[in-house]
Write a protein that holds these residues in place. Structure first.
Motif, short mmCIF file in Angstrom:
data_model
loop_
_atom_site.label_atom_id
_atom_site.label_comp_id
_atom_site.label_asym_id
_atom_site.label_seq_id
_atom_site.Cartn_x
_atom_site.Cartn_y
_atom_site.Cartn_z
N THR A 372 0.81 -1.24 0.07
CA THR A 372 0.11 -0.03 -0.24
C THR A 372 0.67 1.31 -0.03
OG1 THR A 372 -1.71 -0.99 1.24
CG2 THR A 372 -1.82 1.48 1.23
N ARG A 373 0.52 2.31 -0.88
CA ARG A 373 1.37 3.22 -0.84
C ARG A 373 0.78 4.33 0.06
NH1 ARG A 373 3.88 5.41 -6.17
NH2 ARG A 373 5.06 3.57 -5.54
N VAL A 374 1.50 4.82 0.92
CA VAL A 374 1.09 5.65 2.22
C VAL A 374 1.69 7.13 1.98
CG1 VAL A 374 1.23 5.91 4.55
CG2 VAL A 374 1.08 3.77 3.57
N VAL A 375 0.68 8.05 1.87
CA VAL A 375 1.10 9.52 1.54
C VAL A 375 0.69 10.50 2.75
CG1 VAL A 375 0.82 11.22 -0.15
CG2 VAL A 375 0.95 9.04 -0.97
N ASP A 376 1.65 11.08 3.15
CA ASP A 376 1.43 12.04 4.33
C ASP A 376 0.90 13.60 3.61
OD1 ASP A 376 0.94 13.88 6.41
OD2 ASP A 376 2.83 13.05 7.63
N GLY A 377 -0.04 13.51 3.08
CA GLY A 377 -0.54 14.92 2.50
C GLY A 377 -0.28 16.06 3.29
N ASP A 378 -0.57 16.06 4.72
CA ASP A 378 -0.41 17.21 5.61
C ASP A 378 1.06 17.65 5.51
OD1 ASP A 378 -1.05 18.74 7.64
OD2 ASP A 378 -0.39 17.42 9.30
N ARG A 379 2.02 16.61 5.58
CA ARG A 379 3.44 17.05 5.77
C ARG A 379 3.83 17.80 4.21
NH1 ARG A 379 7.75 12.47 6.89
NH2 ARG A 379 6.09 12.21 8.39
N ILE A 380 3.29 17.13 3.26
CA ILE A 380 3.52 17.80 1.97
C ILE A 380 2.95 19.10 1.66
CG2 ILE A 380 3.01 17.13 -0.57
CD1 ILE A 380 2.85 14.26 0.16
N ALA A 381 1.64 19.20 2.08
CA ALA A 381 1.30 20.66 2.14
C ALA A 381 2.11 21.59 2.74
CB ALA A 381 -0.33 20.61 2.81
N LEU A 382 2.84 21.42 3.76
CA LEU A 382 3.73 22.22 4.54
C LEU A 382 4.78 22.77 3.45
CD1 LEU A 382 4.23 20.78 7.91
CD2 LEU A 382 2.60 22.48 7.37
N ARG A 383 5.07 22.12 2.51
CA ARG A 383 6.10 22.42 1.41
C ARG A 383 5.56 22.93 0.22
NH1 ARG A 383 7.75 16.93 2.19
NH2 ARG A 383 7.39 16.83 -0.03
N THR A 384 4.35 22.54 -0.08
CA THR A 384 3.84 22.86 -1.57
C THR A 384 2.69 23.95 -1.31
OG1 THR A 384 2.07 21.14 -1.54
CG2 THR A 384 4.31 20.71 -2.41
N GLY A 385 2.05 24.00 -0.04
CA GLY A 385 0.76 24.85 0.01
C GLY A 385 -0.37 24.06 -0.32
N LEU A 386 -1.60 24.50 -0.01
CA LEU A 386 -2.69 23.71 -0.37
C LEU A 386 -3.43 24.31 -1.49
CD1 LEU A 386 -4.45 21.40 0.68
CD2 LEU A 386 -5.62 22.99 2.11
N GLY A 387 -2.90 23.65 -2.81
CA GLY A 387 -3.46 24.36 -4.01
C GLY A 387 -3.26 23.38 -4.94
N GLN A 388 -2.92 23.69 -6.35
CA GLN A 388 -2.94 23.06 -7.45
C GLN A 388 -1.45 22.24 -7.28
OE1 GLN A 388 -5.19 22.51 -9.76
NE2 GLN A 388 -3.87 21.20 -10.73
N ARG A 389 -0.56 22.88 -6.78
CA ARG A 389 0.80 22.07 -6.57
C ARG A 389 0.66 21.01 -5.85
NH1 ARG A 389 5.45 25.28 -4.31
NH2 ARG A 389 6.36 23.39 -4.74
N TRP A 390 -0.13 20.96 -4.67
CA TRP A 390 -0.23 19.90 -3.83
C TRP A 390 -1.16 18.63 -4.40
CZ3 TRP A 390 -4.92 17.61 -1.58
CH2 TRP A 390 -4.85 16.80 -0.60
N VAL A 391 -2.18 19.15 -5.32
CA VAL A 391 -3.14 18.30 -5.91
C VAL A 391 -2.05 17.38 -6.84
CG1 VAL A 391 -4.86 17.86 -7.68
CG2 VAL A 391 -5.23 19.44 -5.75
N GLU A 392 -1.14 18.22 -7.69
CA GLU A 392 -0.39 17.58 -8.65
C GLU A 392 0.74 16.48 -8.05
OE1 GLU A 392 1.28 20.87 -10.55
OE2 GLU A 392 -0.38 21.44 -12.14
#
Length: 683
Positions: A372-392
């Protein structure tokens, strides 16, 4: 501006004049921003009336001026144009008359339903709706005149739910979540994974269609939606008509859907409504919706289901709860392709609710089987911001066969390949924040340690010999780690919970109390105490012993060793006791598996700091922390080095205090005219 100046409004003005406060609200900015615009820009429209304290402005002139000011940090529109504050201002102006109707005694839900019904009727054949009042018709016609399509007008009305304080807003899917699911579905179709050229779609718990409208409906075959709530089902039907969408079948529930012959689909999407009071002991809890979505998948199909994070965080205990049983059922079926921990506070109207996205599969391919691929979207959002970059970024992380080289993404096997290997079926939390503990990014520990040794030797020449004799070497083979929960269950450690003590029982005499303030350094340890007589009212409160490690795990991990004992822990502070430490101290024997000071240092390491979760207060679960499994001789060496480091640190602090005293005395002597300073020439 002189009081009482009047100016004739423009002939093209269709809206009533607005005040500065209304400009702030309609443009979606703060009052200081509007004041700065007016003060700093001569081109800002002049007042057309009102008074000096409450001037009125032509709404059309304000909108045109705001057209020159793009909204920062937003994506371009499909036509390449940047959204402006003028766009936001006009949209809010058109909706203002609708909002005003609520003050006439119409409920928010009735107002939204009537407006959507009228918009759908206008989109169909421009016929009148008998039940619609004249004021509502005028407000809707005004909205339609200024909106590109009836569908956009319907979306704008649904967007009013929060402003009208309607319960519809609490069940709406956050826009960025809907955008992510839409991007994942499109990526799946582009990769050719669909079972047919035009994959079918089922939208469970469709609500008012947020997920449905995030999909590229023209590329799909049969589209079916199920929504149990009659009002939301009616609103969705009107919204579809307003967008000119006729090919979506609506049902009240899954049984009606199945009865009509829709038993499976290539894609299933679901964002079940939030239900207050849900518990892990509920047989029909949130994960039952995920199982329901899986049952509706065709072979090779994919489901995307939003669930509360707590359904993944609860650990297995002696008696498996229904929530854990459903979770392990999905894992044993090898149905969980991905887990995305969504960013905190992602829902604008449920700020305390944490959410996760489950990506479910009916049949795993050879490359994905058993993992299973596990993704910490919360941690990623701290780097990319919560927008199109995060979605991509998240879309790429979930859709790429090769594991992305990124912090916050990892493949974890469902079952362990070795006796002590990591697996998802170990009864622990499945949340990515609890599973992903990566090393400090871009840091060479070997080089950084050598640099620190050189700097310390240069700055502290008296310690040169000791620091020079400190050997640092690269480890050639990886070290296994073991969770603290395993140490606790094995009896090597004992968890000491903190307790809640009434403020009136805290005094300045008795046993020392250690709480959040003491661990943060805002209150000196020993300043707060509790008398033994008062402590007797808290029979469950434990008293620390010498060698206990005290922890605060909010917004990071802070540790300290109690070298004396006799302290009372105040929640949220907790403690860990090395069960063999007291006997070890009495007999002064060797062989202790770990000492208090190495334990405290290793628990505060960055890999454990990263395990935090929680929407409002970020906490680290003590049981989810881990320790490296080092041989006894390395533990002994580490403890000796840490003890020597503490001794030298104390000596250095004494030297620094002496230097501070010297500086103060020299300055005082010079200020009083009693001293003259002269440096000796260097030899």
């Amino acid at each position: 501006m002189s009081q009482g100046i009047q100016r004739t409004p423009t002939n093209r003005n269709r809206f009533e004049p607005v005040t500065l406060g209304e400009i702030k609200e309609l443009a979606g900015v703060g009052r200081p921003t509007v004041s700065n615009w007016r003060r700093r820009h001569e081109s800002f429209p002049a007042a057309m009336g009102g008074s000096e304290n409450k001037p009125l402005f032509d709404a059309e002139e304000v909108a045109e001026w705001l057209d020159t000011r793009p909204v920062p940090d937003v994506e371009r529109r499909e036509d390449g144009r940047l959204p402006t504050y003028g766009d936001q201002f006009r949209q809010a102006l058109r909706l203002r008359r609708l909002v005003a109707l609520k003050h006439d005694g119409i409920s928010a839900e009735t107002l939204i339903r009537s407006a959507l019904e009228l918009i759908a009727a206008r989109a169909a054949d421009n016929r009148r709706v008998p039940a619609a009042g004249r004021q509502l018709e005028q407000a809707v016609d005004e909205l339609l005149d200024g909106t590109e399509t009836p569908g956009a007008a319907a979306d704008a009305v649904l967007g009013l739910a929060g402003r009208l304080e309607s319960e519809l807003a609490t069940d709406a899917t956050p826009a960025v979540v809907a955008e992510l699911i839409g991007a994942l579905v499109r990526r799946r179709e582009a990769a050719g994974e669909a079972a047919c050229a035009r994959p079918s779609v089922i939208n469970l718990h469709a609500g008012t269609g947020d997920l449905l409208f995030a999909l590229d409906r023209a590329r799909h075959g049969r589209i079916t939606a199920a929504e149990a709530d009659g009002l939301r089902r009616e609103l969705l039907r009107y919204r579809l008509l307003a967008h000119g969408v006729w090919g979506v079948d609506l049902y009240a529930d899954v049984s009606a859907l199945r009865a009509d012959g829709c038993t499976a689909a290539d894609i299933v999407v679901a964002d079940p409504p939030y239900a207050a009071g849900e518990r892990e002991t509920d047989e029909d809890g949130p994960l039952s919706r995920a199982v329901e979505a899986l049952d509706l998948l065709r072979p090779g199909g994919t489901a995307y289901v939003v669930v509360p994070s707590w359904t993944l965080a609860r650990q297995r205990t002696g008696v498996r709860s229904p929530n854990v049983r459903l979770r392990e059922h999905l894992l044993m079926e090898d149905a969980v392709a991905g887990i995305v921990q969504l960013p905190r506070r992602i829902h604008p109207f449920r700020t305390g609710a944490e959410l996760a996205l489950l990506v479910l599969r009916r049949d795993a391919g050879p490359a994905e089987r058993g993992r299973t691929r596990v993704v910490d979207g919360d941690r990623i959002a701290l780097r990319t911001g919560l927008g199109q970059r995060w979605v991509e970024f998240v879309t790429e992380a979930l859709s790429t066969a090769d594991l992305p080289a990124s912090e916050g993404v990892r493949d974890i096997p469902v079952t362990a390949a070795s006796p002590r290997g990591e697996q998802l079926l170990d009864g622990r939390s499945l949340l990515p924040a609890h599973r992903l503990a990566s090393p400090e990014r871009g840091l060479d520990h070997f080089g950084a340690s050598l640099d620190a040794r050189r700097e310390a030797a240069a700055a502290l020449p008296d310690l040169r010999e000791w620091i020079g004799g400190l050997g640092i070497a690269k480890r050639e083979s990886p070290v296994p780690h073991r969770r603290l929960d395993e140490h606790v269950r094995a009896g090597q450690l004992k968890l000491l919970p903190g307790h809640r003590i009434h403020a009136e029982d805290i005094a300045d005499e008795g046993l020392v109390v250690i709480g959040r303030e003491e661990m943060l350094g805002t209150v000196t340890i020993g300043q707060r105490r509790i008398a033994p007589e008062a402590l007797a009212a808290y029979p469950q409160a434990a008293v620390t012993e010498r060698g206990d490690v005290i922890l605060l795990t909010e917004h990071g991990v802070r540790t300290r060793v109690d070298d004396v004992g006799g302290c009372v822990l105040l929640a949220p502070v907790q403690g860990l006791r090395i069960t063999a430490y007291a006997q070890h101290q009495q007999r002064a024997t060797g062989g202790l598996w770990i000492g208090p000071h190495p334990l405290a240092r290793l628990l505060a390491a960055p890999r454990n700091q990263q395990r935090s979760s929680g929407s409002l207060v970020r906490r680290v679960s003590v049981r989810d922390m881990d320790l490296p499994q080092l041989p006894p001789e390395e533990i002994t060496e580490l403890e000796a080095v840490l003890a020597e480091t503490d001794r030298h640190r104390a000596e250095v602090r004494r030297q620094l205090d002496a230097l501070d005293t010297l500086a103060e005395r020299l300055a005082a002597g010079v200020a009083d005219g009693a001293l003259a300073l002269r440096r000796r020439p260097s030899r």
